[in-house]
Design a protein around this motif. Sequence first.
Motif, PDB file in Angstrom:
ATOM      1  N   PRO A  37       0.805  -1.384  -0.226  1.00 16.85           N
ATOM      2  CA  PRO A  37      -0.098   0.108   0.040  1.00 16.85           C
ATOM      3  C   PRO A  37       0.904   1.300  -0.106  1.00 16.85           C
ATOM      4  O   PRO A  37       0.511   2.248  -0.599  1.00 16.85           O
ATOM      5  CB  PRO A  37      -0.880  -0.147   1.335  1.00 16.85           C
ATOM      6  CG  PRO A  37      -0.881  -1.652   1.529  1.00 16.85           C
ATOM      7  CD  PRO A  37       0.442  -2.079   1.131  1.00 16.85           C
ATOM      8  N   VAL A  38       1.983   1.277   0.687  1.00 14.69           N
ATOM      9  CA  VAL A  38       2.859   2.505   0.630  1.00 14.69           C
ATOM     10  C   VAL A  38       3.368   2.687  -0.543  1.00 14.69           C
ATOM     11  O   VAL A  38       3.456   3.936  -0.969  1.00 14.69           O
ATOM     12  CB  VAL A  38       4.032   2.321   1.839  1.00 14.69           C
ATOM     13  CG1 VAL A  38       4.956   3.547   1.263  1.00 14.69           C
ATOM     14  CG2 VAL A  38       3.395   2.270   3.138  1.00 14.69           C
ATOM     15  N   SER A  39       3.880   1.940  -1.604  1.00 19.23           N
ATOM     16  CA  SER A  39       4.181   2.093  -2.905  1.00 19.23           C
ATOM     17  C   SER A  39       3.005   2.592  -3.523  1.00 19.23           C
ATOM     18  O   SER A  39       3.279   3.620  -4.473  1.00 19.23           O
ATOM     19  CB  SER A  39       4.611   0.880  -3.370  1.00 19.23           C
ATOM     20  OG  SER A  39       5.616   0.343  -2.763  1.00 19.23           O
ATOM     21  N   VAL A  40       1.729   2.085  -3.513  1.00 22.60           N
ATOM     22  CA  VAL A  40       0.686   2.766  -4.212  1.00 22.60           C
ATOM     23  C   VAL A  40       0.436   4.288  -3.604  1.00 22.60           C
ATOM     24  O   VAL A  40       0.327   5.115  -4.610  1.00 22.60           O
ATOM     25  CB  VAL A  40      -0.811   2.036  -3.814  1.00 22.60           C
ATOM     26  CG1 VAL A  40      -1.970   2.705  -4.346  1.00 22.60           C
ATOM     27  CG2 VAL A  40      -0.661   0.482  -4.548  1.00 22.60           C
ATOM     28  N   ALA A  41       0.501   4.623  -2.501  1.00 22.70           N
ATOM     29  CA  ALA A  41       0.477   5.889  -2.001  1.00 22.70           C
ATOM     30  C   ALA A  41       1.507   6.805  -2.762  1.00 22.70           C
ATOM     31  O   ALA A  41       1.382   8.001  -2.854  1.00 22.70           O
ATOM     32  CB  ALA A  41       0.435   5.800  -0.649  1.00 22.70           C
ATOM     33  N   ARG A  42       2.779   6.193  -2.794  1.00 22.62           N
ATOM     34  CA  ARG A  42       3.595   7.215  -3.272  1.00 22.62           C
ATOM     35  C   ARG A  42       3.649   7.268  -4.873  1.00 22.62           C
ATOM     36  O   ARG A  42       3.794   8.484  -5.238  1.00 22.62           O
ATOM     37  CB  ARG A  42       5.167   6.325  -3.092  1.00 22.62           C
ATOM     38  CG  ARG A  42       5.441   6.284  -1.882  1.00 22.62           C
ATOM     39  CD  ARG A  42       6.927   5.543  -1.676  1.00 22.62           C
ATOM     40  NE  ARG A  42       7.790   6.354  -2.054  1.00 22.62           N
ATOM     41  CZ  ARG A  42       9.105   6.119  -1.986  1.00 22.62           C
ATOM     42  NH1 ARG A  42       9.402   4.568  -1.798  1.00 22.62           N
ATOM     43  NH2 ARG A  42      10.408   6.584  -2.553  1.00 22.62           N
ATOM     44  N   MET A  43       2.802   6.395  -5.623  1.00 22.90           N
ATOM     45  CA  MET A  43       2.606   6.804  -6.720  1.00 22.90           C
ATOM     46  C   MET A  43       1.368   7.793  -6.900  1.00 22.90           C
ATOM     47  O   MET A  43       1.443   8.724  -7.863  1.00 22.90           O
ATOM     48  CB  MET A  43       2.033   5.376  -7.644  1.00 22.90           C
ATOM     49  CG  MET A  43       2.997   4.245  -7.847  1.00 22.90           C
ATOM     50  SD  MET A  43       4.302   4.744  -9.097  1.00 22.90           S
ATOM     51  CE  MET A  43       5.557   5.159  -7.719  1.00 22.90           C
ATOM     52  N   MET A  44       0.523   7.565  -6.002  1.00 24.68           N
ATOM     53  CA  MET A  44      -0.593   8.738  -6.109  1.00 24.68           C
ATOM     54  C   MET A  44      -0.171  10.106  -5.690  1.00 24.68           C
ATOM     55  O   MET A  44      -0.532  11.113  -6.268  1.00 24.68           O
ATOM     56  CB  MET A  44      -1.614   8.331  -5.184  1.00 24.68           C
ATOM     57  CG  MET A  44      -2.609   7.257  -5.563  1.00 24.68           C
ATOM     58  SD  MET A  44      -3.513   6.342  -4.388  1.00 24.68           S
ATOM     59  CE  MET A  44      -4.806   7.736  -4.077  1.00 24.68           C
ATOM     60  N   ARG A  45       0.693  10.191  -4.685  1.00 24.39           N
ATOM     61  CA  ARG A  45       1.490  11.396  -4.293  1.00 24.39           C
ATOM     62  C   ARG A  45       2.176  11.989  -5.219  1.00 24.39           C
ATOM     63  O   ARG A  45       2.253  13.235  -5.347  1.00 24.39           O
ATOM     64  CB  ARG A  45       2.163  11.295  -2.866  1.00 24.39           C
ATOM     65  CG  ARG A  45       2.647  12.410  -2.508  1.00 24.39           C
ATOM     66  CD  ARG A  45       3.546  12.078  -0.944  1.00 24.39           C
ATOM     67  NE  ARG A  45       3.992  13.171  -0.252  1.00 24.39           N
ATOM     68  CZ  ARG A  45       5.294  13.949  -0.889  1.00 24.39           C
ATOM     69  NH1 ARG A  45       5.928  13.491  -1.879  1.00 24.39           N
ATOM     70  NH2 ARG A  45       5.854  14.988  -0.023  1.00 24.39           N
ATOM     71  N   ILE A  97       1.772   5.786   9.002  1.00 21.65           N
ATOM     72  CA  ILE A  97       2.857   5.378   9.755  1.00 21.65           C
ATOM     73  C   ILE A  97       4.413   5.398   9.043  1.00 21.65           C
ATOM     74  O   ILE A  97       5.191   5.035   9.303  1.00 21.65           O
ATOM     75  CB  ILE A  97       3.104   4.050  10.382  1.00 21.65           C
ATOM     76  CG1 ILE A  97       2.704   2.866   9.336  1.00 21.65           C
ATOM     77  CG2 ILE A  97       1.663   3.960  11.484  1.00 21.65           C
ATOM     78  CD1 ILE A  97       2.922   1.629   9.944  1.00 21.65           C
ATOM     79  N   ASP A  98       4.038   6.024   7.772  1.00 23.83           N
ATOM     80  CA  ASP A  98       5.266   6.252   6.955  1.00 23.83           C
ATOM     81  C   ASP A  98       5.480   7.726   6.523  1.00 23.83           C
ATOM     82  O   ASP A  98       4.675   8.254   5.806  1.00 23.83           O
ATOM     83  CB  ASP A  98       4.986   5.496   5.639  1.00 23.83           C
ATOM     84  CG  ASP A  98       6.400   5.327   4.770  1.00 23.83           C
ATOM     85  OD1 ASP A  98       6.777   6.286   4.409  1.00 23.83           O
ATOM     86  OD2 ASP A  98       6.718   3.995   4.560  1.00 23.83           O
ATOM     87  N   LYS A  99       6.541   8.263   7.012  1.00 25.37           N
ATOM     88  CA  LYS A  99       6.827   9.681   6.747  1.00 25.37           C
ATOM     89  C   LYS A  99       6.802   9.959   5.126  1.00 25.37           C
ATOM     90  O   LYS A  99       6.767  11.262   5.083  1.00 25.37           O
ATOM     91  CB  LYS A  99       8.178  10.122   7.649  1.00 25.37           C
ATOM     92  CG  LYS A  99       8.076   9.922   9.033  1.00 25.37           C
ATOM     93  CD  LYS A  99       7.050  11.176   9.544  1.00 25.37           C
ATOM     94  CE  LYS A  99       6.812  11.150  11.008  1.00 25.37           C
ATOM     95  NZ  LYS A  99       6.038  12.376  11.508  1.00 25.37           N
ATOM     96  N   ARG A 100       7.067   9.025   4.365  1.00 23.20           N
ATOM     97  CA  ARG A 100       7.301   9.530   2.996  1.00 23.20           C
ATOM     98  C   ARG A 100       5.744   9.926   2.335  1.00 23.20           C
ATOM     99  O   ARG A 100       5.887  10.672   1.336  1.00 23.20           O
ATOM    100  CB  ARG A 100       7.855   8.354   2.336  1.00 23.20           C
ATOM    101  CG  ARG A 100       9.234   7.993   2.655  1.00 23.20           C
ATOM    102  CD  ARG A 100       9.735   6.794   1.828  1.00 23.20           C
ATOM    103  NE  ARG A 100       8.960   5.519   2.636  1.00 23.20           N
ATOM    104  CZ  ARG A 100       8.947   4.442   2.019  1.00 23.20           C
ATOM    105  NH1 ARG A 100      10.097   4.260   1.283  1.00 23.20           N
ATOM    106  NH2 ARG A 100       8.581   3.285   2.404  1.00 23.20           N
ATOM    107  N   VAL A 101       4.667   9.450   3.208  1.00 25.86           N
ATOM    108  CA  VAL A 101       3.463   9.676   2.597  1.00 25.86           C
ATOM    109  C   VAL A 101       2.255  10.298   3.298  1.00 25.86           C
ATOM    110  O   VAL A 101       1.217  10.465   3.092  1.00 25.86           O
ATOM    111  CB  VAL A 101       3.123   8.461   1.699  1.00 25.86           C
ATOM    112  CG1 VAL A 101       3.672   8.093   0.369  1.00 25.86           C
ATOM    113  CG2 VAL A 101       3.008   7.335   2.660  1.00 25.86           C
ATOM    114  N   ASP A 102       2.808  10.509   4.741  1.00 27.36           N
ATOM    115  CA  ASP A 102       1.857  10.874   5.744  1.00 27.36           C
ATOM    116  C   ASP A 102       1.336  12.139   5.541  1.00 27.36           C
ATOM    117  O   ASP A 102       0.058  12.542   6.399  1.00 27.36           O
ATOM    118  CB  ASP A 102       2.257  10.499   7.197  1.00 27.36           C
ATOM    119  CG  ASP A 102       3.400  11.604   7.490  1.00 27.36           C
ATOM    120  OD1 ASP A 102       3.817  12.295   6.695  1.00 27.36           O
ATOM    121  OD2 ASP A 102       3.726  11.322   8.740  1.00 27.36           O
TER     122      ASP A 102
END
Length: 282
Positions: free
Chosen positions: A180-188, A208-213
Amino acid sequence: MSSRLNGVCIMLKRRIFFMLPLILFSACWDGAAYAACSRKIQAPMAQTGLSVIGSGTVIDGIYPEILEGMAGKDGCQFEMRIVPRARMELLFETGQSDLLIPAIRTSRRDEFGIFVPLVYTRATLISINPNRPPITSLQELLEQKQLKLAVVRGYDYGDAYQQLLQDMQKAGRLIVESDPVSVARMMRAGVADITLMAPYIFTGAVQIDKRVDDILDKLRYEPVNEIGWGDSGVYLSKKSLTPEDRATLQSLFENAAKSGMVWKGFQRYYKTEVLKEGSRPR
């Protein structure tokens, strides 16, 4: 490193509030339901929001803590490790793992295991674009040809979901990521416009991930007609478990659901506004 440390801190804080009622609950199970399994139960897990949190050798979250509550002198012992979601599915299908947890009930998974429902859940469309016209069906998503969909490899929300993935793949509008974090990074980054998964999974991973929070307060949830409320729980392997161990585990998980312990875990880990979009107690 900072995002991992932050995740570990969250796990430790939540463990303090979660484990005491879980231990008390475990002690109250009757002896017949808490009979020991014949061997250590293999339970590989994939990171799933705050339901399963993995940081190095530390495994925490709602479901790992429930399994810990089932372990003890007279209970079942579990061998937990973090694996990618797709590998977790493969291990279960080939009889190399005993549990598939957490899992949405699907006809394909029914071929390999006995399902025990724990909560109700549903997948919704999730995006960070507040100005886009609302989408209420998967057909409307297909018709908005400028939108690209990002999903997690190995996730399955039923036949309508699988058909959408096929249609988006043919249209060149599907992005498949490992978590899911990789998906969030793609969206961001604007590479993907939207995802489709259970809100608690996506939101838990993001917070819980500072790269996308920083996108957390911007998330938009949209239920779709084709994907309604369904069961989420655990599959017990038809291949690897003996009938006796399967019956013992089924009793343990059924007690966990009936007692409300699973839902209390969700309430401790997630905000009410996140749960109302895609989770309900049984």
